[in-house]
Scaffold this motif. Sequence first.
Motif, PDB file in Angstrom:
ATOM      1  N   THR A   3       0.911  -1.308  -0.141  1.00  0.00           N
ATOM      2  CA  THR A   3       0.049  -0.150  -0.112  1.00  0.00           C
ATOM      3  C   THR A   3       0.931   1.458  -0.170  1.00  0.00           C
ATOM      4  N   THR A   6       1.913   4.001  -4.308  1.00  0.00           N
ATOM      5  CA  THR A   6       1.035   4.667  -5.062  1.00  0.00           C
ATOM      6  C   THR A   6       0.802   4.592  -6.548  1.00  0.00           C
ATOM      7  N   THR A   8      -1.600   5.906  -9.516  1.00  0.00           N
ATOM      8  CA  THR A   8      -2.895   6.740 -10.002  1.00  0.00           C
ATOM      9  C   THR A   8      -3.057   6.529 -11.529  1.00  0.00           C
ATOM     10  N   THR A   9      -4.201   6.994 -12.064  1.00  0.00           N
ATOM     11  CA  THR A   9      -4.421   7.074 -13.235  1.00  0.00           C
ATOM     12  C   THR A   9      -3.484   7.657 -14.246  1.00  0.00           C
ATOM     13  N   GLU A  27     -17.842   3.284 -13.719  1.00  0.00           N
ATOM     14  CA  GLU A  27     -16.555   3.368 -13.121  1.00  0.00           C
ATOM     15  C   GLU A  27     -16.257   4.969 -13.103  1.00  0.00           C
ATOM     16  N   ASN A  29     -12.977   5.362 -11.511  1.00  0.00           N
ATOM     17  CA  ASN A  29     -11.218   5.098 -11.583  1.00  0.00           C
ATOM     18  C   ASN A  29     -11.163   3.860 -11.776  1.00  0.00           C
ATOM     19  N   ASN A  31      -9.643   1.834  -9.608  1.00  0.00           N
ATOM     20  CA  ASN A  31      -9.079   1.232  -8.178  1.00  0.00           C
ATOM     21  C   ASN A  31      -9.446  -0.114  -8.097  1.00  0.00           C
ATOM     22  N   ASN A  32     -10.297  -0.831  -8.500  1.00  0.00           N
ATOM     23  CA  ASN A  32     -10.481  -2.230  -8.533  1.00  0.00           C
ATOM     24  C   ASN A  32      -9.490  -2.925  -9.246  1.00  0.00           C
ATOM     25  N   ILE A  34      -6.416  -2.071  -9.954  1.00  0.00           N
ATOM     26  CA  ILE A  34      -5.380  -1.676  -9.495  1.00  0.00           C
ATOM     27  C   ILE A  34      -5.105  -2.696  -8.142  1.00  0.00           C
ATOM     28  N   ALA A  35      -6.099  -2.970  -7.243  1.00  0.00           N
ATOM     29  CA  ALA A  35      -6.068  -3.616  -6.131  1.00  0.00           C
ATOM     30  C   ALA A  35      -5.820  -5.047  -6.659  1.00  0.00           C
ATOM     31  N   THR A  85      -1.936  -3.881 -14.101  1.00  0.00           N
ATOM     32  CA  THR A  85      -3.238  -3.037 -13.824  1.00  0.00           C
ATOM     33  C   THR A  85      -3.836  -2.957 -15.349  1.00  0.00           C
TER      34      THR A  85
END
Length: 139
Positions: A3, A6, A8-9, A27, A29, A31-32, A34-35, A85
């Motif tokens: 975590t 970082t 980002t887009t 959607e 972003n 985030n899903n 990326i996770a 990602t």
Amino acid sequence: MLTNITITTTDLKAVTPDIETYLFPDETNFNNQIAIARKSVYREVLRDYRLKNPADSLTASETALANVKDLTNTPNLKDKIVRQTIAEIFRTNRMLELSDAYKDDADLITLEYHLDTDNDGVIDSDDEINTGYGFSFGR
């Protein structure tokens, strides 16, 4: 789970400038995705760490990996997560050839990270730098 790295887009756009066109209507972003990528790379780091430290329990390994940081000059973990990602984004958009290409690209990035044992943010010795698996020839 990684975590402190970082994503980002903007990081995704640096590799694939039109990546935002692959957002689904509901959607805002990635985030899903990326996770999912972060979890995948964490598993690689955990596997690498466990190979080097077989005596450690799973709990001890996970505790040690809580202090994993990316190298400053060569942010390999971040690059790996970004490409994973993008591969996940293309996979969810059913663009499997592009997904495979970015997954292959991510797999070629050497697994190198800083295991900050004293959590001071400084690489104190070569013992704190871990170079993961790579290509090997022979037996």
